[in-house]
Every structure is written in C-alpha cells, then in structure tokens.
Write an enzyme that holds these catalytic residues in place. Structure first.
Site, mmCIF file in Angstrom:
data_model
loop_
_atom_site.group_PDB
_atom_site.id
_atom_site.type_symbol
_atom_site.label_atom_id
_atom_site.label_comp_id
_atom_site.label_asym_id
_atom_site.label_seq_id
_atom_site.Cartn_x
_atom_site.Cartn_y
_atom_site.Cartn_z
ATOM 1 N N SER A 7 -4.439 -5.084 18.305
ATOM 2 C CA SER A 7 -4.604 -3.783 17.650
ATOM 3 C C SER A 7 -5.854 -3.829 16.788
ATOM 4 O O SER A 7 -5.973 -4.671 15.894
ATOM 5 C CB SER A 7 -3.409 -3.450 16.768
ATOM 6 O OG SER A 7 -3.771 -2.421 15.849
ATOM 7 N N ASP B 120 5.554 -3.853 19.384
ATOM 8 C CA ASP B 120 4.424 -3.632 18.483
ATOM 9 C C ASP B 120 4.832 -3.788 17.030
ATOM 10 O O ASP B 120 5.682 -3.047 16.543
ATOM 11 C CB ASP B 120 3.912 -2.202 18.727
ATOM 12 C CG ASP B 120 2.675 -1.844 17.932
ATOM 13 O OD1 ASP B 120 2.297 -0.654 17.957
ATOM 14 O OD2 ASP B 120 2.094 -2.730 17.309
ATOM 15 N N ASP C 271 -4.487 2.362 17.406
ATOM 16 C CA ASP C 271 -3.454 3.011 16.600
ATOM 17 C C ASP C 271 -3.998 4.292 15.986
ATOM 18 O O ASP C 271 -4.770 4.237 15.033
ATOM 19 C CB ASP C 271 -2.981 2.078 15.487
ATOM 20 C CG ASP C 271 -2.111 0.966 16.015
ATOM 21 O OD1 ASP C 271 -2.402 -0.208 15.717
ATOM 22 O OD2 ASP C 271 -1.153 1.277 16.755
ATOM 23 N N HIS D 199 -5.585 -2.177 21.793
ATOM 24 C CA HIS D 199 -4.575 -1.227 21.319
ATOM 25 C C HIS D 199 -5.188 -0.375 20.212
ATOM 26 O O HIS D 199 -5.652 -0.908 19.207
ATOM 27 C CB HIS D 199 -3.375 -2.011 20.798
ATOM 28 C CG HIS D 199 -2.202 -1.201 20.359
ATOM 29 N ND1 HIS D 199 -1.257 -0.706 21.234
ATOM 30 C CD2 HIS D 199 -1.801 -0.794 19.126
ATOM 31 C CE1 HIS D 199 -0.332 -0.050 20.561
ATOM 32 N NE2 HIS D 199 -0.642 -0.082 19.286
ATOM 33 N N GLY E 194 -2.041 -7.328 15.719
ATOM 34 C CA GLY E 194 -3.187 -6.914 14.913
ATOM 35 C C GLY E 194 -3.609 -8.003 13.959
ATOM 36 O O GLY E 194 -4.537 -8.776 14.238
ATOM 37 N N MET F 284 9.019 -0.234 18.843
ATOM 38 C CA MET F 284 8.393 -0.594 17.580
ATOM 39 C C MET F 284 9.225 -1.707 16.918
ATOM 40 O O MET F 284 10.443 -1.563 16.760
ATOM 41 C CB MET F 284 8.276 0.606 16.648
ATOM 42 C CG MET F 284 7.303 1.662 17.128
ATOM 43 S SD MET F 284 5.630 1.019 17.410
ATOM 44 C CE MET F 284 5.192 0.385 15.801
ATOM 45 N N MET G 136 -3.308 7.480 13.890
ATOM 46 C CA MET G 136 -2.337 7.974 12.897
ATOM 47 C C MET G 136 -2.860 9.261 12.261
ATOM 48 O O MET G 136 -4.010 9.311 11.852
ATOM 49 C CB MET G 136 -2.122 6.912 11.819
ATOM 50 C CG MET G 136 -1.647 5.569 12.357
ATOM 51 S SD MET G 136 -1.521 4.331 11.063
ATOM 52 C CE MET G 136 -1.001 2.906 11.993
ATOM 53 N N MET H 289 0.440 7.981 17.090
ATOM 54 C CA MET H 289 1.447 8.215 16.050
ATOM 55 C C MET H 289 1.104 9.541 15.377
ATOM 56 O O MET H 289 0.645 9.580 14.230
ATOM 57 C CB MET H 289 1.449 7.046 15.069
ATOM 58 C CG MET H 289 2.051 5.781 15.638
ATOM 59 S SD MET H 289 1.623 4.320 14.716
ATOM 60 C CE MET H 289 0.026 3.949 15.439
ATOM 61 N N HIS I 125 -2.104 4.342 21.266
ATOM 62 C CA HIS I 125 -0.790 4.553 20.641
ATOM 63 C C HIS I 125 -0.912 5.738 19.682
ATOM 64 O O HIS I 125 -1.457 5.606 18.589
ATOM 65 C CB HIS I 125 -0.388 3.278 19.884
ATOM 66 C CG HIS I 125 0.932 3.359 19.195
ATOM 67 N ND1 HIS I 125 1.346 2.415 18.271
ATOM 68 C CD2 HIS I 125 1.939 4.271 19.261
ATOM 69 C CE1 HIS I 125 2.557 2.764 17.816
ATOM 70 N NE2 HIS I 125 2.925 3.872 18.393
ATOM 71 N N GLY J 276 0.308 -5.685 9.426
ATOM 72 C CA GLY J 276 0.665 -6.734 8.475
ATOM 73 C C GLY J 276 2.105 -6.725 7.987
ATOM 74 O O GLY J 276 2.424 -7.390 6.993
HETATM 75 C C1 DX5 Z 1 1.773 0.011 13.258
HETATM 76 C C2 DX5 Z 1 0.926 -0.095 14.495
HETATM 77 C C3 DX5 Z 1 0.738 -1.520 14.971
HETATM 78 C C4 DX5 Z 1 0.080 -2.428 13.951
HETATM 79 C C5 DX5 Z 1 0.268 -3.869 14.381
HETATM 80 O O1 DX5 Z 1 2.151 1.318 13.075
HETATM 81 O O2 DX5 Z 1 1.471 0.678 15.548
HETATM 82 O O3 DX5 Z 1 0.010 -1.521 16.192
HETATM 83 O O4 DX5 Z 1 -1.270 -2.120 13.826
HETATM 84 O O5 DX5 Z 1 -0.251 -4.702 13.391
HETATM 85 P P1 DX5 Z 1 0.410 -6.132 13.079
HETATM 86 O O6 DX5 Z 1 0.295 -6.939 14.352
HETATM 87 O O7 DX5 Z 1 -0.457 -6.667 11.969
HETATM 88 O O8 DX5 Z 1 1.827 -5.903 12.680
HETATM 89 ZN ZN ZN Z 2 0.503 0.379 17.529
#
Ligand code: DX5
Ligand code: ZN
Length: 209
Positions: free
Chosen positions: A6, A170, A31, A29, A192, A132, A33, A64, A62, A140
């Site tokens: 990510s 994820d 993200d 990936h 990520g 998820m 948002m 969101m 992805h 993190g």
């Molecule tokens: C969270 C995202 C993930 C996130 C993963 O909402 O969809 O893709 O960035 O990050 P880590 O691997 O650090 O949990």
């Molecule tokens: Zn994601």
C-alpha cells in the site's frame, strides 16, 4: 502469495524511488479515502494517474468512498487491474456494473463489523473479496486475527458455489501475521507500513510471498 504494497505509507516527496523500491510486488495498492466513508483523506485521481505512469506493475485500487459510482472512470487507467468498493457504500450493484464496463476486475470489501453473509448475493459478480483486517482509514494499525474466520467462510463458499474470486486481506500484515493468513486460505495480502518502513522493501515483499 500475491503481494500488493500500500503506497499510503510511502514518502510522497520521493514517489518515483518509493515505487521503484516495490517493483518486485504483484500490484500496487492505492488507498483512496474521501474523508466521509472513513475519517481520513488520502489522495485522488491526479496522483493516482502519476503513480500509474511511474509504475511498471498494475494497480489494485481500494475505494474507501461513500459514492464510488461517481469515481470509477477517474481511476480506470490502462494499468488498473482491480477496483474494489465497499459493501457498506452506496449503489453497490450499479457500481459493479460500471467497473465491468471499463473492462476492469471487480473487488468487494467488508469492514470488520460486516458479516460475510452481506456479500453472498454478490460473490458470483466479483473477481476479488477484500476482508479488512483493520478498521479502514489508517495505516500502521494492529492485525485483527479474528477476521480469519471470514476468510475460511469465503474459502468454503467458493468451493461450494464453484466460484473463483480471490481472497485478499488488508491491514496489519507483516512477517508476524503472514503465516496465519496463508494457513487460513488467503491469496493476496496488502502491506503498507511493514514494507515501506523496512530497511529493504524487496526483502520485506519476499518475506510475505
Ligand atoms: C487502511 C488501508 C490499508 C492500509 C494498510 O484503511 O486500507 O491498505 O494502508 O497499511 P498497514 O499495512 O500499515 O496496516
Ligand atoms: Zn487498503
């Protein structure tokens, strides 16, 4: 195991070298948002287009966002392999149809509090199911082991219904949590912070494969 780092945790002031660091991954990936579906705002179509140009590997987008239907065409780059929307978002069926019209593979995602049974009617329509393993919105966070129950349910349903969607997880993925994912039947992992905070990103990716 398919690995999709990510980019959310990457150093965006050095995007080209960050993308180069993960060139051995299967997908990147993204993200996306909107600050409404999740309590955070990440990046949009403009930066995503830049990433698609810099990257030699395909994109796993992805979304969101609360109204994904509005955004599909803006993320339909030539290297976009998957667009994943959330079951909890609006106009899910219309959006699945829209993604397919772009010739892109469809993913459906469920948040931790959403049961697998909410997406059973959609399973024959999708190419990927994203479970998820954290509450979406931030990188993190810690991995939620109890989500592996959903992965096992999806493996069972896939066999019973003779479907072939892939199962992706994820959130909180690292060398500490990958074995549980493998033994539960996961096909693809997003990572990520584990990859981008590792002193050697390629080694980190290898440790997940
Ligand atoms: C969270 C995202 C993930 C996130 C993963 O909402 O969809 O893709 O960035 O990050 P880590 O691997 O650090 O949990
Ligand atoms: Zn994601």
């Amino acid at each position: 195991m398919l690995v999709a780092p990510s980019i959310l945790t990457a150093d965006f002031t050095n995007l080209a070298s960050e993308i180069d660091k993960i060139s051995t991954a299967d997908y990147i990936h993204l993200d996306i948002m909107d600050g409404h579906f999740v309590p955070n705002i990440s990046f949009g179509p403009h930066i995503s287009r830049k990433i698609s140009k810099l990257s030699k590997i395909d994109l796993d987008v992805h979304l969101m966002v609360t109204d994904p239907l509005f955004w599909i065409e803006q993320f339909a780059f030539s290297s976009t392999r998957y667009i994943t929307i959330h079951e909890e978002a609006n106009q899910v069926s219309e959006t699945i149809k829209k993604i397919k019209e772009q010739g892109i593979k469809v993913g459906i995602s469920i948040k931790p509090n959403t049961s697998v049974y909410r997406i059973v009617p959609l399973l024959k329509e999708v190419d990927l199911v994203l479970v998820m393993t954290v509450e979406p919105g931030f990188g993190g966070q810690s991995f939620m082991e109890n989500m592996m129950v959903k992965v096992k349910e999806l493996v069972k349903l896939r066999n019973e219904k003779k479907l072939n969607y892939i199962i992706e997880v994820d959130g909180g993925i690292s060398d500490k949590t990958i074995d549980l994912c493998k033994s539960s039947g996961v096909d693809m992992v997003v990572a990520g912070s584990y990859v981008f905070n590792h002193e050697d990103a390629k080694k980190a990716i290898e440790s997940l494969k």
